[in-house]
Design an enzyme around this catalytic site. Sequence first.
Site: not given
Length: 316
Positions: A265, A236, A284
Amino acid sequence: MRCAVIDDYQRVAVSIADWASLATVISVDLFHDHLESEDELVSRLFPYEILVVMRERTPLPKSLLERLPTLRLIVTTGMRNASIDIAAANQLGIVVCGTSGHSEPPAELTWALILALSRHIIEEVSSVRNNGRWQTSLGVDLYGKRLGLIGLGKIGSRVARVGAAFGMEIVAWSPHLTGARASEAGARLMDSLEALLKASDIVTIHLALGEGTHGLLGRHELNQMQPSALLINTSRAAIVDQQALIEALHLGAIAGAGLDVFDYEPLPEDDPIRTTPNLVATPHLGYVTERNYSTFFEQVIEDIAAFATSTPIREL
């Protein structure tokens, strides 16, 4: 009922699972772009009773949920999604369900980032393809180096086993990790986070985000690392102070970093992460694999089918 599947970046949400089984229950609309504006999200999502989201792409705070009076069910991939205000959803009578997933893909990506950094893969590929150059760097051996794991759960343990296969010494720390548990995973427990940072050649993070881990690595902690060390974060973004990491890389306080998670993001076009030296950034991708997506969307369909019969499953 109308169902919206949002942030379907790869355009595979429908093709990867049997949505036809729900044809008599729902109609499905797919959205492949990402919206930042709450007003735009309200305009798009207002008609839908069911919302399918991929963690953690679009946040669903209370302020947004309150403006979606038709919404009855949210299904998220994974059994944890910090971007959804679940308490607010419950207050508004919205059911939130999740899916299972697999721990192998993020562990695999962790090693992709480690290898890319240690062997300068990005630069060397660019040299071969674009610059006409040959052997421009000297790689770093993994054999004999010390791998420091912050977190030793399912993913961290998998990363540890691969490190051992490379001939690395494995050390670990997390707030509640015991020596016995570390030993079971083939690691040696360090007395403190600072001790792990000082001793490790490569530090990789595998913790859940919570009050105790938010901002866990800031300027002070990054300054404890060796100048030759690498930092990997596929967990994270908020566990690491992003601005402090950017500064550390510009100053050469550490040798490099591999990131798969970011404060914002998708990463804004002008984000300094894009131009920070000695940093390998992936968008990601930790959970983005065929097997994971198949599991996600097969169970999304199960969640919707169960909700349609008033027997919701995998509630969060």
